[in-house]
Design a protein around this motif. Structure first.
Motif, PDB file in Angstrom:
ATOM      1  N   GLY A 192       6.930 -54.946   9.122  1.00 30.62           N
ATOM      2  CA  GLY A 192       8.251 -54.617   8.609  1.00 30.62           C
ATOM      3  C   GLY A 192       9.359 -54.641   9.631  1.00 30.62           C
ATOM      4  O   GLY A 192      10.532 -54.470   9.272  1.00 30.62           O
ATOM      5  N   ARG A 193       9.052 -54.880  10.907  1.00 33.36           N
ATOM      6  CA  ARG A 193      10.125 -54.881  11.912  1.00 33.36           C
ATOM      7  C   ARG A 193      11.049 -56.067  11.707  1.00 33.36           C
ATOM      8  O   ARG A 193      10.626 -57.217  11.713  1.00 33.36           O
ATOM      9  N   ALA A 194      12.331 -55.761  11.512  1.00 31.65           N
ATOM     10  CA  ALA A 194      13.333 -56.812  11.324  1.00 31.65           C
ATOM     11  C   ALA A 194      14.086 -57.104  12.611  1.00 31.65           C
ATOM     12  O   ALA A 194      14.460 -58.249  12.884  1.00 31.65           O
ATOM     13  N   GLY A 222      10.891 -44.506  19.569  1.00 37.03           N
ATOM     14  CA  GLY A 222      10.413 -45.277  20.696  1.00 37.03           C
ATOM     15  C   GLY A 222      10.502 -46.768  20.408  1.00 37.03           C
ATOM     16  O   GLY A 222      10.952 -47.184  19.334  1.00 37.03           O
ATOM     17  N   PRO A 223      10.061 -47.603  21.352  1.00 41.01           N
ATOM     18  CA  PRO A 223      10.149 -49.051  21.165  1.00 41.01           C
ATOM     19  C   PRO A 223       9.167 -49.558  20.117  1.00 41.01           C
ATOM     20  O   PRO A 223       7.960 -49.355  20.231  1.00 41.01           O
ATOM     21  N   LEU A 224       9.676 -50.225  19.092  1.00 37.48           N
ATOM     22  CA  LEU A 224       8.827 -50.818  18.066  1.00 37.48           C
ATOM     23  C   LEU A 224       8.279 -52.147  18.579  1.00 37.48           C
ATOM     24  O   LEU A 224       9.046 -53.028  18.970  1.00 37.48           O
ATOM     25  N   ALA A 225       6.981 -52.311  18.543  1.00 34.25           N
ATOM     26  CA  ALA A 225       6.366 -53.553  18.996  1.00 34.25           C
ATOM     27  C   ALA A 225       6.766 -54.705  18.084  1.00 34.25           C
ATOM     28  O   ALA A 225       7.081 -54.514  16.894  1.00 34.25           O
ATOM     29  N   ALA A 226       6.735 -55.915  18.632  1.00 30.62           N
ATOM     30  CA  ALA A 226       7.144 -57.101  17.873  1.00 30.62           C
ATOM     31  C   ALA A 226       6.277 -57.320  16.647  1.00 30.62           C
ATOM     32  O   ALA A 226       6.742 -57.858  15.635  1.00 30.62           O
ATOM     33  N   GLY A 284      14.818 -51.146  14.561  1.00 35.03           N
ATOM     34  CA  GLY A 284      14.416 -50.190  15.573  1.00 35.03           C
ATOM     35  C   GLY A 284      15.514 -49.947  16.596  1.00 35.03           C
ATOM     36  O   GLY A 284      16.092 -50.899  17.135  1.00 35.03           O
ATOM     37  N   PHE A 285      15.822 -48.687  16.836  1.00 32.92           N
ATOM     38  CA  PHE A 285      16.784 -48.301  17.871  1.00 32.92           C
ATOM     39  C   PHE A 285      16.031 -47.441  18.882  1.00 32.92           C
ATOM     40  O   PHE A 285      15.668 -46.302  18.588  1.00 32.92           O
ATOM     41  N   ALA A 342       5.144 -46.325  16.386  1.00 36.25           N
ATOM     42  CA  ALA A 342       4.212 -47.053  15.529  1.00 36.25           C
ATOM     43  C   ALA A 342       3.678 -46.167  14.407  1.00 36.25           C
ATOM     44  O   ALA A 342       3.583 -46.598  13.246  1.00 36.25           O
ATOM     45  N   HIS A 343       3.350 -44.914  14.742  1.00 36.40           N
ATOM     46  CA  HIS A 343       2.827 -43.999  13.718  1.00 36.40           C
ATOM     47  C   HIS A 343       3.907 -43.615  12.713  1.00 36.40           C
ATOM     48  O   HIS A 343       3.633 -43.472  11.513  1.00 36.40           O
ATOM     49  N   ILE A 344       5.128 -43.434  13.183  1.00 34.71           N
ATOM     50  CA  ILE A 344       6.219 -43.080  12.270  1.00 34.71           C
ATOM     51  C   ILE A 344       6.491 -44.234  11.307  1.00 34.71           C
ATOM     52  O   ILE A 344       6.638 -44.037  10.092  1.00 34.71           O
ATOM     53  N   ALA A 345       6.529 -45.456  11.820  1.00 34.51           N
ATOM     54  CA  ALA A 345       6.750 -46.619  10.957  1.00 34.51           C
ATOM     55  C   ALA A 345       5.630 -46.754   9.932  1.00 34.51           C
ATOM     56  O   ALA A 345       5.869 -47.036   8.750  1.00 34.51           O
ATOM     57  N   ALA A 346       4.374 -46.537  10.368  1.00 34.21           N
ATOM     58  CA  ALA A 346       3.238 -46.648   9.456  1.00 34.21           C
ATOM     59  C   ALA A 346       3.298 -45.583   8.367  1.00 34.21           C
ATOM     60  O   ALA A 346       2.970 -45.850   7.199  1.00 34.21           O
TER      61      ALA A 346
END
Length: 248
Positions: free
Chosen positions: A20-22, A12-16, A61-62, A44-48
């Motif tokens: 770690g969001r590049a 899903g869309p990664l928030a700004a 993020g795609f 968000a949960h997957i990234a965390a």
């Protein structure tokens, strides 16, 4: 100094403000209120979970989930090809569909041919799903024996590996979170400066054994059985890919 691992997170869309969001590329048209959607929560949960095992991990993020947790085959294939051409070392997919597709297989192969690791979630029950079942993909299902920093070697038809599925009451759990924990372990292994991806030995080997309690109450004594649930409606053909976040 070894650079922080870069992960292509197809979700899903990664928030700004995601740690770690590049960068973020929207493969699909994102809903105007996507920031409040199940897709954004899932990402968000997957990234965390990935960063729980690899705190320095960075993300490309795609976005393939516009708001709800479903995506088209074309979006998934396009995201995989974009990830193959990116600088990411690991490509992560916490979703799947039950049907083999030459288009999807070719996209997964492109990622592997680019020298990247491809991780995908696989529900513990039911038939194999794709891209987890594609050749060369590291397939992961939930294994309740594992803590977040552990993994198991399963070698099952549907999944090679197991990892922590998260708490039973978590908003995102099961195969989706397990695959993320495993990706975090891979990312941490790649950041040790050796240039190789060598995980520590598995905490467990073989299938998780689930012991069911003995039957009790009226049903165990031969009384009429409880009514069966009506079968679930068939999925919408347009909703090809969904996240198995509730399967252990």
């Amino acid at each position: 100094m070894t650079p922080a691992p870069l992960i292509a997170l197809i979700d899903g869309p990664l928030a700004a403000d995601t740690p770690g969001r590049a960068a973020r590329t929207d493969i699909c048209e994102v809903h105007p209120r996507a920031a409040e959607s199940p897709a954004a929560l899932h990402a968000a949960h997957i990234a965390a979970a990935i960063r729980a095992n690899a705190p320095a991990a960075r993300f490309l993020g795609f976005t393939i989930f516009p708001g709800r947790l479903s995506a088209s085959l074309a979006s998934v294939a396009k995201a995989l090809h974009r990830a193959a051409g990116s600088e990411a070392q690991i490509v992560h997919c916490s979703f799947g569909q039950p049907h083999h597709s030459p288009l999807l297989a070719a996209a997964a192969a492109a990622v592997l041919q680019a020298g990247k690791l491809l991780v995908a979630s696989a529900p513990a029950r039911g038939a194999p799903v794709y891209p987890a079942a594609c050749i060369g993909v590291q397939s992961v299902q939930g294994d309740a024996r594992c803590a977040p920093g552990q993994w198991s070697l399963l070698n099952l038809p549907g999944a090679q590996y197991g990892a922590c599925p998260g708490a039973p009451d978590a908003a995102v759990r099961g195969a989706s979170l397990a695959a993320a924990h495993y990706t975090g372990l891979l990312a941490r292994a790649r950041s040790d400066g050796s240039g190789k991806t060598v995980l520590p030995p598995p905490a467990f080997t073989g299938r998780e054994r689930i012991t069911l309690p003995p039957p009790s109450g009226p049903l165990a004594q031969g009384s009429p059985s409880a009514p069966r649930r009506p079968p679930a409606p068939p999925p919408d053909p347009a909703d090809l890919f969904q996240s198995p976040n509730t399967d252990k």
